[in-house]
Design a protein around this motif. Structure first.
Motif, PDB file in Angstrom:
ATOM      1  N   MET A   1       0.815  -1.161  -0.230  1.00 15.28           N
ATOM      2  CA  MET A   1       0.040  -0.056  -0.190  1.00 15.28           C
ATOM      3  C   MET A   1       0.982   1.258   0.005  1.00 15.28           C
ATOM      4  SD  MET A   1      -3.642   0.519   1.007  1.00 15.28           S
ATOM      5  CE  MET A   1      -3.301  -0.984   0.188  1.00 15.28           C
ATOM      6  N   LYS A   2       1.269   1.739   1.204  1.00 19.55           N
ATOM      7  CA  LYS A   2       2.196   2.810   1.306  1.00 19.55           C
ATOM      8  C   LYS A   2       1.852   4.172   0.796  1.00 19.55           C
ATOM      9  CE  LYS A   2       6.000   1.737  -0.060  1.00 19.55           C
ATOM     10  NZ  LYS A   2       5.904   2.953  -0.882  1.00 19.55           N
ATOM     11  N   ARG A   3       2.518   4.642  -0.440  1.00 23.81           N
ATOM     12  CA  ARG A   3       2.115   5.664  -0.809  1.00 23.81           C
ATOM     13  C   ARG A   3       1.221   5.594  -2.083  1.00 23.81           C
ATOM     14  NH1 ARG A   3       6.548   8.017  -4.906  1.00 23.81           N
ATOM     15  NH2 ARG A   3       5.505  10.028  -4.641  1.00 23.81           N
ATOM     16  N   ALA A   4       0.602   4.398  -2.120  1.00 22.11           N
ATOM     17  CA  ALA A   4      -0.119   4.036  -3.400  1.00 22.11           C
ATOM     18  C   ALA A   4      -1.281   4.888  -3.536  1.00 22.11           C
ATOM     19  CB  ALA A   4      -0.359   2.535  -3.393  1.00 22.11           C
ATOM     20  N   GLU A   5      -1.880   5.352  -2.555  1.00 26.82           N
ATOM     21  CA  GLU A   5      -3.279   6.035  -2.842  1.00 26.82           C
ATOM     22  C   GLU A   5      -3.181   7.280  -3.520  1.00 26.82           C
ATOM     23  OE1 GLU A   5      -5.385   4.102  -2.625  1.00 26.82           O
ATOM     24  OE2 GLU A   5      -4.892   2.836  -0.882  1.00 26.82           O
ATOM     25  N   GLY A   6      -3.320   7.624  -4.813  1.00 28.35           N
ATOM     26  CA  GLY A   6      -3.445   8.958  -5.498  1.00 28.35           C
ATOM     27  C   GLY A   6      -2.143   9.425  -5.690  1.00 28.35           C
ATOM     28  N   ARG A   7      -1.184   8.882  -6.382  1.00 30.03           N
ATOM     29  CA  ARG A   7      -0.077   9.446  -6.690  1.00 30.03           C
ATOM     30  C   ARG A   7      -0.373  10.307  -7.821  1.00 30.03           C
ATOM     31  NH1 ARG A   7       3.792   4.259  -7.661  1.00 30.03           N
ATOM     32  NH2 ARG A   7       2.095   3.831  -9.257  1.00 30.03           N
ATOM     33  N   SER A   8      -1.297  10.263  -8.524  1.00 28.05           N
ATOM     34  CA  SER A   8      -1.868  11.338  -9.565  1.00 28.05           C
ATOM     35  C   SER A   8      -3.225  10.755  -9.980  1.00 28.05           C
ATOM     36  CB  SER A   8      -0.843  11.121 -10.954  1.00 28.05           C
ATOM     37  OG  SER A   8      -1.284   9.896 -11.594  1.00 28.05           O
TER      38      SER A   8
ATOM     39  N   PHE B   1      -4.041   5.017 -12.132  1.00 31.59           N
ATOM     40  CA  PHE B   1      -5.164   4.470 -11.380  1.00 31.59           C
ATOM     41  C   PHE B   1      -5.228   2.747 -11.268  1.00 31.59           C
ATOM     42  CE2 PHE B   1      -9.314   2.954 -10.368  1.00 31.59           C
ATOM     43  CZ  PHE B   1      -9.563   3.504  -9.032  1.00 31.59           C
ATOM     44  N   THR B   2      -5.117   2.405 -12.760  1.00 33.53           N
ATOM     45  CA  THR B   2      -5.287   0.794 -13.001  1.00 33.53           C
ATOM     46  C   THR B   2      -3.901   0.579 -12.381  1.00 33.53           C
ATOM     47  OG1 THR B   2      -6.344   1.303 -15.227  1.00 33.53           O
ATOM     48  CG2 THR B   2      -5.119  -0.891 -14.961  1.00 33.53           C
ATOM     49  N   VAL B   3      -2.605   0.814 -12.294  1.00 29.74           N
ATOM     50  CA  VAL B   3      -1.731   0.316 -11.903  1.00 29.74           C
ATOM     51  C   VAL B   3      -1.821   0.348 -10.261  1.00 29.74           C
ATOM     52  CG1 VAL B   3       0.925   0.964 -11.195  1.00 29.74           C
ATOM     53  CG2 VAL B   3      -0.036   1.066 -13.748  1.00 29.74           C
ATOM     54  N   GLU B   4      -2.315   1.369  -9.738  1.00 25.47           N
ATOM     55  CA  GLU B   4      -2.445   1.504  -8.264  1.00 25.47           C
ATOM     56  C   GLU B   4      -3.423   0.128  -7.928  1.00 25.47           C
ATOM     57  OE1 GLU B   4      -3.655   4.936  -6.900  1.00 25.47           O
ATOM     58  OE2 GLU B   4      -1.726   6.022  -7.266  1.00 25.47           O
ATOM     59  N   THR B   5      -4.369  -0.190  -8.826  1.00 26.58           N
ATOM     60  CA  THR B   5      -5.111  -1.221  -8.333  1.00 26.58           C
ATOM     61  C   THR B   5      -4.765  -2.689  -8.730  1.00 26.58           C
ATOM     62  OG1 THR B   5      -7.026   0.210  -8.811  1.00 26.58           O
ATOM     63  CG2 THR B   5      -7.812  -2.157  -8.550  1.00 26.58           C
ATOM     64  N   PHE B   6      -4.025  -2.966  -9.821  1.00 28.23           N
ATOM     65  CA  PHE B   6      -3.783  -4.217 -10.227  1.00 28.23           C
ATOM     66  C   PHE B   6      -2.131  -4.222 -10.410  1.00 28.23           C
ATOM     67  CE2 PHE B   6      -8.065  -3.928 -12.281  1.00 28.23           C
ATOM     68  CZ  PHE B   6      -8.743  -4.840 -11.701  1.00 28.23           C
ATOM     69  N   GLY B   7      -1.216  -3.241 -10.226  1.00 23.00           N
ATOM     70  CA  GLY B   7       0.260  -3.001 -10.656  1.00 23.00           C
ATOM     71  C   GLY B   7       0.800  -3.776  -9.348  1.00 23.00           C
ATOM     72  N   ASP B   8       0.690  -5.057  -9.167  1.00 22.35           N
ATOM     73  CA  ASP B   8       1.498  -5.647  -8.366  1.00 22.35           C
ATOM     74  C   ASP B   8       1.545  -7.340  -8.754  1.00 22.35           C
ATOM     75  OD1 ASP B   8      -1.176  -6.079  -6.633  1.00 22.35           O
ATOM     76  OD2 ASP B   8       0.094  -7.765  -6.226  1.00 22.35           O
ATOM     77  N   SER B   9       2.455  -7.886  -8.013  1.00 23.61           N
ATOM     78  CA  SER B   9       2.736  -9.438  -8.591  1.00 23.61           C
ATOM     79  C   SER B   9       1.553 -10.236  -8.381  1.00 23.61           C
ATOM     80  CB  SER B   9       3.914  -9.985  -7.660  1.00 23.61           C
ATOM     81  OG  SER B   9       4.917  -9.453  -7.963  1.00 23.61           O
TER      82      SER B   9
ATOM     83  N   THR C   1       2.942 -11.755 -18.462  1.00 28.34           N
ATOM     84  CA  THR C   1       2.805 -10.124 -18.534  1.00 28.34           C
ATOM     85  C   THR C   1       2.795  -9.557 -17.109  1.00 28.34           C
ATOM     86  OG1 THR C   1       1.199 -10.644 -20.269  1.00 28.34           O
ATOM     87  CG2 THR C   1       0.961  -8.499 -19.189  1.00 28.34           C
ATOM     88  N   VAL C   2       2.533 -10.118 -16.197  1.00 28.11           N
ATOM     89  CA  VAL C   2       2.338  -9.736 -14.894  1.00 28.11           C
ATOM     90  C   VAL C   2       4.152  -9.460 -14.440  1.00 28.11           C
ATOM     91  CG1 VAL C   2       2.132 -10.369 -12.297  1.00 28.11           C
ATOM     92  CG2 VAL C   2       0.303 -10.611 -14.097  1.00 28.11           C
ATOM     93  N   GLU C   3       4.813 -10.819 -14.970  1.00 30.34           N
ATOM     94  CA  GLU C   3       6.216 -10.742 -14.727  1.00 30.34           C
ATOM     95  C   GLU C   3       6.839  -9.643 -15.360  1.00 30.34           C
ATOM     96  OE1 GLU C   3       7.944 -14.703 -14.958  1.00 30.34           O
ATOM     97  OE2 GLU C   3       6.753 -15.485 -13.349  1.00 30.34           O
ATOM     98  N   THR C   4       6.416  -8.905 -16.368  1.00 33.28           N
ATOM     99  CA  THR C   4       7.052  -8.047 -17.329  1.00 33.28           C
ATOM    100  C   THR C   4       6.775  -6.545 -16.519  1.00 33.28           C
ATOM    101  OG1 THR C   4       7.128  -9.490 -19.070  1.00 33.28           O
ATOM    102  CG2 THR C   4       7.676  -7.242 -19.458  1.00 33.28           C
ATOM    103  N   PHE C   5       5.416  -6.405 -16.455  1.00 37.74           N
ATOM    104  CA  PHE C   5       4.697  -4.972 -16.136  1.00 37.74           C
ATOM    105  C   PHE C   5       4.118  -5.135 -14.864  1.00 37.74           C
ATOM    106  CE2 PHE C   5       4.161  -5.479 -21.016  1.00 37.74           C
ATOM    107  CZ  PHE C   5       5.239  -4.422 -21.266  1.00 37.74           C
ATOM    108  N   GLY C   6       4.045  -6.186 -14.053  1.00 37.26           N
ATOM    109  CA  GLY C   6       3.212  -5.851 -12.854  1.00 37.26           C
ATOM    110  C   GLY C   6       3.974  -5.774 -11.840  1.00 37.26           C
ATOM    111  N   ASP C   7       4.261  -4.538 -11.616  1.00 36.96           N
ATOM    112  CA  ASP C   7       4.834  -3.645 -10.376  1.00 36.96           C
ATOM    113  C   ASP C   7       4.316  -1.964 -10.534  1.00 36.96           C
ATOM    114  OD1 ASP C   7       7.442  -3.533 -12.571  1.00 36.96           O
ATOM    115  OD2 ASP C   7       7.187  -1.711 -11.292  1.00 36.96           O
ATOM    116  N   SER C   8       4.968  -1.327  -9.450  1.00 39.02           N
ATOM    117  CA  SER C   8       4.300  -0.020  -9.531  1.00 39.02           C
ATOM    118  C   SER C   8       4.637   0.922 -10.560  1.00 39.02           C
ATOM    119  CB  SER C   8       4.672   0.290  -8.086  1.00 39.02           C
ATOM    120  OG  SER C   8       3.999  -0.175  -7.114  1.00 39.02           O
TER     121      SER C   8
END
Lengths: 157, 157
Positions: free
Chosen positions: A1-8, A14-22, B15-22
DNA sequence: GGCATTGACTTTGATCATCGTAGTGACCTA
DNA sequence: TAGGTCACTACGATGATCAAAGTCAATGCC
């Protein structure tokens, strides 16, 4: 989580903040393509997520409004997770993730994605989203979108 | 990185391994939609990535084959990053990420994404990918795909 | 030629997240 | 009522991320 809420306020961010993790997108894959619905089913995913991370991600996805947590009525130990309309709206994203990823992974002869990718995109997305609304998924279960699409393709031939 | 290489042979997981991070997808956004090409430009992104993480992600994206690093010919200090064909193939993924994300972010009156989303998806993807092949991007620069699409829309009207 | 500046990174040390393993406690089943 | 199932929690070790400062070659300006 951390600084994740609303970087921009960028939609992509927004999509990255929702699904952008492993894990988040893999959970959505299990839910939407494989028809998994319980904690235990997600735990037994091919990629072996740990229980603490799984619990955290399910809670986040619920807070994000893409899934809902519902205690089972028949068995009070069980909980089922399912996609909201907002989650269903992410199906095209999952479709493109699978499409792009195909180019980096060995082609398997009988992979159902091969058949899916040969079909009309719009048809696939329609059938898929409809199946999820009815409690199904793309590949999982008897009422899978895949089964319906294959049957229709055969009928048209 | 860690256990990230090859948790499974699922295309979505690839795809997650390539783009799945912040950050990786935001870097691709800067490259493909905004036309950023240098370390400093990426550093000054709206979401404020740090230089160590940026260096790491650029190296990873290069190793993944989605971008290439080219020392500048005119200025030996500079390095330009650009998308490979494999990176260009991720444009539909970025498009869907932007589309889904729009639903979670305040609508801004003059956001060009509003106009883009009103256009035909196939036209947009075609023009966008072509623009990137020619060194442009979706919104950035004079030869942007957006400018071309708007001009065409006006001509058709 | 000297000097401030630019540009692409590295380094560092503190903080934060993730991993795997081992529980915990409610609940169902025989 | 004993044993298993289920959805999580707790924990300690390891790994990633952060912001800030530093390195170093190349350049622009005088």
């Amino acid at each position: 989580m951390k600084r994740a809420e609303g970087r921009s306020t960028c939609p992509t961010n927004f999509t990255v903040e929702t699904f952008g993790d492993s894990w988040s997108l893999l959970i959505m894959r299990d839910l939407l393509t494989l028809g998994k619905h319980t904690f235990g089913e997600f735990l037994r995913s091919e990629e072996r997520i740990g229980p603490s991370v799984l619990a955290d991600r399910l809670a986040r996805l619920e807070r994000s409004g893409v899934i809902v947590r519902t205690p089972s009525e028949t068995d009070a130990r069980k909980v089922t997770y399912s996609a909201t309309e907002r989650g269903i709206a992410a199906i095209p994203l999952l479709y493109e993730a699978a499409r792009w990823g195909r180019g980096g992974v060995p082609v398997e002869e009988d992979d159902p994605w091969e058949a899916v990718m040969a079909m009309d995109r719009h048809d696939v997305l329609d059938a898929w989203q409809q199946a999820v609304r009815e409690g199904g998924s793309l590949f999982g279960g008897a009422e899978s979108a895949f089964a319906r699409l294959i049957a229709r393709a055969r009928a048209d031939a």
